[in-house]
Design a protein around this motif. Structure first.
Motif, PDB file in Angstrom:
ATOM      1  N   GLU A  50     -36.184 -18.805   0.873  1.00 40.34           N
ATOM      2  CA  GLU A  50     -35.910 -18.743  -1.147  1.00 40.34           C
ATOM      3  C   GLU A  50     -36.945 -20.037  -1.610  1.00 40.34           C
ATOM      4  OE1 GLU A  50     -32.138 -21.811   0.040  1.00 40.34           O
ATOM      5  OE2 GLU A  50     -33.219 -19.916   0.446  1.00 40.34           O
ATOM      6  N   ALA A  51     -37.268 -21.271  -0.651  1.00 43.45           N
ATOM      7  CA  ALA A  51     -38.149 -21.792  -1.423  1.00 43.45           C
ATOM      8  C   ALA A  51     -39.767 -21.855  -0.492  1.00 43.45           C
ATOM      9  CB  ALA A  51     -38.311 -23.735  -0.436  1.00 43.45           C
ATOM     10  N   TYR A  52     -39.969 -20.757   0.682  1.00 41.87           N
ATOM     11  CA  TYR A  52     -40.849 -20.225   0.708  1.00 41.87           C
ATOM     12  C   TYR A  52     -41.303 -18.528   0.814  1.00 41.87           C
ATOM     13  CZ  TYR A  52     -44.758 -21.088   4.835  1.00 41.87           C
ATOM     14  OH  TYR A  52     -45.713 -20.843   5.726  1.00 41.87           O
ATOM     15  N   ALA A  53     -41.151 -18.566   2.251  1.00 41.93           N
ATOM     16  CA  ALA A  53     -41.135 -16.792   2.136  1.00 41.93           C
ATOM     17  C   ALA A  53     -40.857 -15.917   1.640  1.00 41.93           C
ATOM     18  CB  ALA A  53     -41.153 -16.897   4.054  1.00 41.93           C
ATOM     19  N   GLY A  54     -39.730 -16.696   1.156  1.00 42.82           N
ATOM     20  CA  GLY A  54     -38.665 -15.879   0.322  1.00 42.82           C
ATOM     21  C   GLY A  54     -39.051 -15.886  -1.566  1.00 42.82           C
ATOM     22  N   GLY A  55     -39.288 -16.905  -2.065  1.00 41.06           N
ATOM     23  CA  GLY A  55     -40.243 -17.542  -3.079  1.00 41.06           C
ATOM     24  C   GLY A  55     -41.157 -17.197  -3.693  1.00 41.06           C
ATOM     25  N   VAL A  56     -41.617 -18.266  -4.645  1.00 45.10           N
ATOM     26  CA  VAL A  56     -43.108 -17.573  -5.102  1.00 45.10           C
ATOM     27  C   VAL A  56     -43.473 -18.677  -4.879  1.00 45.10           C
ATOM     28  CG1 VAL A  56     -41.495 -16.127  -6.744  1.00 45.10           C
ATOM     29  CG2 VAL A  56     -42.202 -18.491  -7.477  1.00 45.10           C
ATOM     30  N   LEU A  57     -45.185 -18.503  -5.254  1.00 47.40           N
ATOM     31  CA  LEU A  57     -46.160 -19.169  -5.041  1.00 47.40           C
ATOM     32  C   LEU A  57     -46.057 -20.703  -6.214  1.00 47.40           C
ATOM     33  CD1 LEU A  57     -49.385 -17.094  -4.465  1.00 47.40           C
ATOM     34  CD2 LEU A  57     -48.480 -18.881  -3.007  1.00 47.40           C
ATOM     35  N   ARG A  58     -46.547 -21.956  -5.894  1.00 53.84           N
ATOM     36  CA  ARG A  58     -46.601 -22.994  -7.367  1.00 53.84           C
ATOM     37  C   ARG A  58     -48.000 -23.662  -6.811  1.00 53.84           C
ATOM     38  NH1 ARG A  58     -41.679 -23.053  -9.130  1.00 53.84           N
ATOM     39  NH2 ARG A  58     -39.855 -21.818  -7.605  1.00 53.84           N
ATOM     40  N   GLU A  59     -48.501 -23.804  -8.203  1.00 49.01           N
ATOM     41  CA  GLU A  59     -49.141 -24.835  -8.430  1.00 49.01           C
ATOM     42  C   GLU A  59     -49.266 -26.250  -7.014  1.00 49.01           C
ATOM     43  OE1 GLU A  59     -51.754 -27.363 -11.606  1.00 49.01           O
ATOM     44  OE2 GLU A  59     -50.064 -26.585 -12.030  1.00 49.01           O
ATOM     45  N   ASN A  60     -50.302 -26.062  -6.692  1.00 50.08           N
ATOM     46  CA  ASN A  60     -50.682 -27.010  -5.748  1.00 50.08           C
ATOM     47  C   ASN A  60     -49.969 -26.918  -4.602  1.00 50.08           C
ATOM     48  OD1 ASN A  60     -51.920 -28.393  -7.320  1.00 50.08           O
ATOM     49  ND2 ASN A  60     -50.889 -29.666  -7.922  1.00 50.08           N
ATOM     50  N   HIS A  61     -49.502 -25.210  -4.461  1.00 43.44           N
ATOM     51  CA  HIS A  61     -49.106 -25.128  -2.993  1.00 43.44           C
ATOM     52  C   HIS A  61     -50.665 -25.056  -2.008  1.00 43.44           C
ATOM     53  CE1 HIS A  61     -45.284 -23.093  -3.336  1.00 43.44           C
ATOM     54  NE2 HIS A  61     -45.341 -24.181  -3.064  1.00 43.44           N
ATOM     55  N   VAL A  62     -50.929 -24.953  -0.797  1.00 44.03           N
ATOM     56  CA  VAL A  62     -51.999 -25.231  -0.358  1.00 44.03           C
ATOM     57  C   VAL A  62     -51.615 -23.963   0.943  1.00 44.03           C
ATOM     58  CG1 VAL A  62     -53.689 -25.895   1.882  1.00 44.03           C
ATOM     59  CG2 VAL A  62     -53.381 -27.311  -1.013  1.00 44.03           C
ATOM     60  N   LEU A  63     -51.874 -23.019   1.072  1.00 49.35           N
ATOM     61  CA  LEU A  63     -51.747 -22.084   2.597  1.00 49.35           C
ATOM     62  C   LEU A  63     -52.805 -21.096   2.958  1.00 49.35           C
ATOM     63  CD1 LEU A  63     -49.927 -18.964   0.457  1.00 49.35           C
ATOM     64  CD2 LEU A  63     -51.213 -20.469  -0.701  1.00 49.35           C
ATOM     65  N   THR A  64     -52.830 -20.124   3.896  1.00 50.40           N
ATOM     66  CA  THR A  64     -54.207 -19.819   4.617  1.00 50.40           C
ATOM     67  C   THR A  64     -54.199 -18.439   3.688  1.00 50.40           C
ATOM     68  OG1 THR A  64     -53.048 -19.419   6.459  1.00 50.40           O
ATOM     69  CG2 THR A  64     -54.579 -21.175   6.453  1.00 50.40           C
ATOM     70  N   MET A  65     -55.514 -17.870   3.320  1.00 50.16           N
ATOM     71  CA  MET A  65     -55.570 -16.498   3.642  1.00 50.16           C
ATOM     72  C   MET A  65     -55.411 -16.065   5.007  1.00 50.16           C
ATOM     73  SD  MET A  65     -55.145 -13.612   2.340  1.00 50.16           S
ATOM     74  CE  MET A  65     -54.151 -13.506   1.022  1.00 50.16           C
ATOM     75  N   GLU A  66     -55.488 -14.869   5.455  1.00 52.09           N
ATOM     76  CA  GLU A  66     -55.467 -14.879   6.717  1.00 52.09           C
ATOM     77  C   GLU A  66     -55.593 -12.933   7.677  1.00 52.09           C
ATOM     78  OE1 GLU A  66     -54.007 -16.686  10.444  1.00 52.09           O
ATOM     79  OE2 GLU A  66     -52.902 -17.820   9.381  1.00 52.09           O
ATOM     80  N   PRO A  67     -55.967 -12.872   6.437  1.00 47.32           N
ATOM     81  CA  PRO A  67     -55.952 -10.644   6.864  1.00 47.32           C
ATOM     82  C   PRO A  67     -56.398 -10.481   8.163  1.00 47.32           C
ATOM     83  CG  PRO A  67     -57.019 -10.929   5.054  1.00 47.32           C
ATOM     84  CD  PRO A  67     -56.960 -11.699   5.298  1.00 47.32           C
ATOM     85  N   GLY A  68     -55.884  -9.795   9.827  1.00 48.13           N
ATOM     86  CA  GLY A  68     -56.651  -9.263  10.336  1.00 48.13           C
ATOM     87  C   GLY A  68     -56.531  -7.919  11.115  1.00 48.13           C
ATOM     88  N   LEU A  69     -56.978  -7.052  11.965  1.00 53.62           N
ATOM     89  CA  LEU A  69     -56.880  -5.985  12.951  1.00 53.62           C
ATOM     90  C   LEU A  69     -57.136  -6.717  14.124  1.00 53.62           C
ATOM     91  CD1 LEU A  69     -58.470  -3.207  10.130  1.00 53.62           C
ATOM     92  CD2 LEU A  69     -55.793  -3.668  11.064  1.00 53.62           C
ATOM     93  N   TYR A  70     -56.504  -5.714  14.747  1.00 55.81           N
ATOM     94  CA  TYR A  70     -56.550  -5.945  16.016  1.00 55.81           C
ATOM     95  C   TYR A  70     -56.591  -4.953  17.212  1.00 55.81           C
ATOM     96  CZ  TYR A  70     -55.750 -10.441  14.290  1.00 55.81           C
ATOM     97  OH  TYR A  70     -55.428 -11.394  13.374  1.00 55.81           O
ATOM     98  N   PHE A  71     -57.769  -4.948  17.708  1.00 59.81           N
ATOM     99  CA  PHE A  71     -57.487  -2.954  18.463  1.00 59.81           C
ATOM    100  C   PHE A  71     -57.590  -3.367  19.679  1.00 59.81           C
ATOM    101  CE2 PHE A  71     -59.426  -1.426  13.694  1.00 59.81           C
ATOM    102  CZ  PHE A  71     -58.529  -0.861  13.393  1.00 59.81           C
ATOM    103  N   GLN A  72     -56.905  -2.962  20.705  1.00 54.63           N
ATOM    104  CA  GLN A  72     -56.847  -3.659  22.356  1.00 54.63           C
ATOM    105  C   GLN A  72     -58.252  -3.242  23.210  1.00 54.63           C
ATOM    106  OE1 GLN A  72     -56.091  -6.133  23.101  1.00 54.63           O
ATOM    107  NE2 GLN A  72     -54.351  -6.627  20.794  1.00 54.63           N
ATOM    108  N   PRO A  73     -58.298  -3.686  23.710  1.00 56.60           N
ATOM    109  CA  PRO A  73     -59.525  -2.657  25.090  1.00 56.60           C
ATOM    110  C   PRO A  73     -58.450  -1.878  25.467  1.00 56.60           C
ATOM    111  CG  PRO A  73     -59.101  -4.755  25.394  1.00 56.60           C
ATOM    112  CD  PRO A  73     -58.222  -4.941  23.965  1.00 56.60           C
ATOM    113  N   HIS A  74     -56.920  -1.309  25.625  1.00 57.38           N
ATOM    114  CA  HIS A  74     -56.658  -0.397  26.535  1.00 57.38           C
ATOM    115  C   HIS A  74     -55.732   0.605  25.383  1.00 57.38           C
ATOM    116  CE1 HIS A  74     -53.679  -4.150  25.924  1.00 57.38           C
ATOM    117  NE2 HIS A  74     -52.921  -3.484  26.337  1.00 57.38           N
ATOM    118  N   ASP A  75     -55.833   0.604  24.383  1.00 56.05           N
ATOM    119  CA  ASP A  75     -55.506   1.308  23.499  1.00 56.05           C
ATOM    120  C   ASP A  75     -55.763   2.510  23.236  1.00 56.05           C
ATOM    121  OD1 ASP A  75     -53.993   2.244  21.040  1.00 56.05           O
ATOM    122  OD2 ASP A  75     -53.856   0.554  20.113  1.00 56.05           O
ATOM    123  N   ASP A  76     -54.835   4.240  23.600  1.00 55.42           N
ATOM    124  CA  ASP A  76     -55.571   4.892  23.560  1.00 55.42           C
ATOM    125  C   ASP A  76     -55.593   5.555  22.254  1.00 55.42           C
ATOM    126  OD1 ASP A  76     -56.472   4.768  26.195  1.00 55.42           O
ATOM    127  OD2 ASP A  76     -54.660   6.005  27.150  1.00 55.42           O
TER     128      ASP A  76
END
Length: 471
Positions: free
Chosen positions: A387-413
């Protein structure tokens, strides 16, 4: 050997954040009135006998004391007005004792001068006592229902080792777990000194990315080990070292989320995914990822994937503000990725169906969330309650990353041949402000054409000694 030694002077300059350290201890004291709180930093661990790993202080302990030496233990003793904070730390033995040269694990002739308790008190602004007084202190409260211990850092405190070591403390798993959670939650909102340290770590990290870009060859394979070493050189000169194992992933290894063997090459025509961060001298780490086209320009397929991830990042940043739920940011980022995957022909049906928890079809190509807290740990404040983190909300002076990604494996048919082996993650470090989000990493470009121009400019400037900051 025990005679003829002059006294060694030590630098007793007070740490610059003593007032912040005292305030943090007061916050912890207020959370547990009447309880005895035991927070150890940890001990030196050896790869083989006489060959220790480099010590890193426990983050909660470091946040409360500023002490970066091993073996110390902070105890908050309850008193009528709150708590008396006492730091128990190793003695310094005089030359006549022989400990300096006989003790191969702690002796000063083996590992350098340490600080006496009274010296640490002057530096850190906290009452400090010899560590050999701690066993009696813990024995006196071992059976108390008001004892809380931060577990997992000191084996002698957790369970006892052998006669003569620190006594095992009784404790209670649920009671102790709450101490760990509250410490994490107190560290969620960074004070102004911490934010300055994080910016310092980011600035050094950006220099390290420049160093790597200047040595990334456009016309021949560049060993990942070499680039790893280049960044590590910068990290060691500018701070304590790297904040985590660097990901230096050329070509298809960019699709491996936590690649860290770094024993391949970055070849012309491929992309290099660099995920690395400097830990500064006070223990705060950056966490940054950029994807560089080795030849200097993205191929059409690489650009398509890159622009999709960039769109997700941009949407997520725009949604960040105090009071916004972590889950909402995650939904914004994944919706953009799912829409893009549908446009690429990889997802069938609607975006809503792809995001349905019963399906999560998009997860085949993006396995992680949008980001995580950042601070003294690269994945900071991990013991916080949901409830204080992943299930909660952002608060002023939180510092966090923004890091979306896509990964296509070389063996993915299931993906077209031109996409296989492409991995893209764009990671920024973000401070939540009163009105939105501020990029600590804003000086490092993310638009694909800007990345290409930046890479060309670094190459034109040419390699430099990472011991310098000048261009």
């Amino acid at each position: 050997m025990a005679t003829g030694w002059r006294p060694e002077r030590a630098d007793l300059t007070p740490v610059p954040h003593r007032a912040h350290l005292a305030r943090r201890r007061s916050l912890l004291s207020a959370a547990f009135p009447g309880d005895t709180l035991v927070v150890p930093t940890g001990t030196i661990r050896s790869r083989t006998f006489g060959a220790p790993y480099l010590f890193r202080a426990g983050s909660d302990f470091l946040w409360l004391t500023g002490d970066q030496e091993p073996d110390s233990v902070l105890v908050l003793h309850p008193v009528a007005t709150g708590h008396d904070a006492v730091l128990y730390t190793r003695r310094r033995y005089d030359a006549a004792s022989g400990a300096g040269y006989l003790d191969r694990m702690n002796g000063e002739m083996w590992y350098g001068r340490g600080y006496a308790p009274e010296e640490k008190s002057a530096i850190l602004g906290i009452e400090t006592r010899p560590l050999d007084e701690l066993p009696a202190v813990l024995d006196a409260v071992a059976d108390s229902p008001r004892l809380r211990v931060l577990r997992g850092y000191h084996p002698g405190i957790d369970g006892g080792l052998e006669p003569g070591t620190l006594p095992a403390t009784a404790g209670n798993a649920e009671r102790d777990a709450l101490l760990a959670s509250v410490l994490s939650e107190l560290r969620l909102e960074k004070d102004e000194w911490e934010i300055a340290q994080l910016q310092d770590a980011v600035d050094a990290t950006i220099l390290g990315f420049e160093d790597v870009a200047r040595r990334l060859r456009p016309d021949a394979p560049t060993p990942e080990r070499y680039l790893d070493g280049v960044f590590g050189w910068r990290a060691r000169v500018a701070g304590n070292g790297v904040g985590y194992s660097s990901v230096v992933a050329g070509g298809p290894r960019a699709a491996i989320l936590h690649w860290s063997r770094n024993d391949g090459t970055a070849d012309p025509g491929q992309v290099l995914l660099l995920d690395a961060g400097v830990e500064n001298v006070h223990g705060y780490t950056a966490d940054v990822t950029r994807v560089l086209p080795v030849s200097g320009a993205f191929s059409p397929a690489q650009r398509d994937v890159y622009e999709l991830v960039h769109a997700s990042r941009t949407a997520g940043l725009a949604a960040m503000a105090p009071g916004v739920a972590f889950a909402e940011i995650q939904e914004v980022c994944t919706r953009v990725l799912a829409e893009g995957l549908r446009d690429l022909g990889l997802l069938k049906g609607s975006v809503a169906e792809a995001q349905d928890p019963a399906s999560f079809a998009y997860r085949r190509w993006t396995l992680h969330g949008f980001g995580h807290m950042l601070g003294l740990d690269v994945h900071d404040c991990g013991h916080s309650r949901p409830e204080a983190y992943a299930g909660g909300v952002l608060r002023e002076n939180h510092v966090l990353t923004m890091e979306p990604g896509l990964y296509f494996q070389p063996h993915d048919d299931l993906v077209p041949a031109e996409l296989r082996g492409i991995g893209v993650r764009i990671e920024d470090d973000v401070r939540i402000t009163a009105t939105g989000a501020h990029l600590l990493t804003g000086a490092l470009p993310t638009e694909p054409h800007e990345v290409e121009s930046w890479l060309a400019a670094q190459r034109e400037a040419g390699p430099r000694d990472p011991g310098t900051a000048a261009a």
